[in-house]
Design an enzyme around this catalytic site. Structure first.
Site, PDB file in Angstrom:
ATOM      1  CB  SER A 119      36.645  41.603  53.005  1.00 21.40           C
ATOM      2  OG  SER A 119      37.230  42.674  52.340  1.00 21.40           O
ATOM      3  CG  ASP A 169      35.135  48.871  56.808  1.00 16.39           C
ATOM      4  OD1 ASP A 169      36.108  49.170  56.095  1.00 16.39           O
ATOM      5  OD2 ASP A 169      34.589  47.755  56.791  1.00 16.39           O
ATOM      6  CG  HIS A 200      37.736  46.065  55.762  1.00 15.83           C
ATOM      7  ND1 HIS A 200      36.448  46.309  55.303  1.00 15.83           N
ATOM      8  CD2 HIS A 200      38.213  45.057  54.968  1.00 15.83           C
ATOM      9  CE1 HIS A 200      36.178  45.490  54.296  1.00 15.83           C
ATOM     10  NE2 HIS A 200      37.220  44.721  54.075  1.00 15.83           N
TER      11      HIS A 200
HETATM   12  C1  MLT Z   1      36.757  44.322  47.308  1.00 19.03           C
HETATM   13  O1  MLT Z   1      37.541  44.640  46.445  1.00 19.03           O
HETATM   14  O2  MLT Z   1      35.999  43.367  47.228  1.00 19.03           O
HETATM   15  C2  MLT Z   1      36.725  45.199  48.510  1.00 19.03           C
HETATM   16  O3  MLT Z   1      37.496  46.320  48.307  1.00 19.03           O
HETATM   17  C3  MLT Z   1      37.146  44.475  49.734  1.00 19.03           C
HETATM   18  C4  MLT Z   1      38.545  44.005  49.627  1.00 19.03           C
HETATM   19  O4  MLT Z   1      38.755  42.950  49.087  1.00 19.03           O
HETATM   20  O5  MLT Z   1      39.450  44.697  50.081  1.00 19.03           O
END
Ligand code: MLT
Length: 220
Positions: A119, A169, A200
């Site tokens: 992520s 996702d 996700h």
């Molecule tokens: C981010 O901000 O890098 C993406 O939205 C993934 C997350 O951290 O939720």
């Protein structure tokens, strides 16, 4: 993990100030696994995954320095999925410097780092690929987004990337995952993509798929 093991893992402050854990592997010819956690995680989160990928490899696990309502991240965002681009660029440079300093400090090969990010951690790993050709030998990106658009990437020939993405996702759409695959491939990277259907979240099957990919590239 018992008390003594946890003590050995107490985060240290590196010269560049990033909190991290370094575990020396038993085989120095292996890549060093760079672990980059998701939002709200820390440097302990992905340690079990590193063991599953390559138990003999050294591990450098870093904690993101941005706090969003107390949750560590690797760079600031303006809203869900909307990145603070200036901060992303500056923090990517800081992480790249930290890799330079750490390779000297711990004596691992700077040219043989494999990132493993989930992520937000996958997003800064993708940003390293976008901004610094040669920063990573390879990268396992679990649920990454396209970190930036409208820039020309350097030549990524010789870099291997494994993306795991979700058909459903809600944070990173399937089309964005394909866009990232295409952008990296156009820059010369060897990219594979593995699909899941668990939103996700990071599921066991994608971790196993990443392990098989790593084995094909680095063990066989
Ligand atoms: C981010 O901000 O890098 C993406 O939205 C993934 C997350 O951290 O939720």
């Amino acid at each position: 993990m018992d008390g003594e093991e946890k003590l050995a893992l107490i985060p240290k402050k590196g010269e560049s100030g990033m909190k991290h854990i370094f575990q020396k592997g038993s085989d120095e010819s292996k890549p060093t696994l760079l672990l980059l956690h998701g939002t709200g995680g820390d440097e302990y989160d992905l340690l079990p995954l590193a063991k599953m990928i390559d138990e003999k490899a050294s591990v450098l696990s870093v904690r993101g320095e941005v706090l969003e309502h107390g949750m560590p991240r690797f760079f600031k965002r303006l809203a869900e999925g909307v990145f603070d681009e200036a901060d992303l660029i500056a923090r990517t440079a800081q992480l790249n410097d930290f890799l330079n300093v750490s390779s000297e400090k711990y004596g691992f090969d700077r040219n043989n780092i494999v990132a493993l990010g989930y992520s937000n951690g996958a997003n800064i790993a993708a940003s390293l690929l976008f901004h610094y050709a040669g920063a990573l030998k390879a990268a396992i990106l679990h649920h990454p987004m396209v970190p930036r658009r409208g820039i020309e990437l350097s030549n990524l020939a010789g870099t291997s990337v494994f993306i795991t993405a979700g058909q459903n996702d809600p944070i990173c759409s399937a089309s964005e995952s394909l866009e990232l695959e295409k952008t990296l491939a156009e820059a010369g990277a060897a990219v594979s993509i593995h699909w899941e259907n668990n939103g996700h979240s990071l599921s066991r099957t994608e971790v196993a798929a990443a392990g098989e990919w790593y084995e094909r590239i680095f063990i066989n």
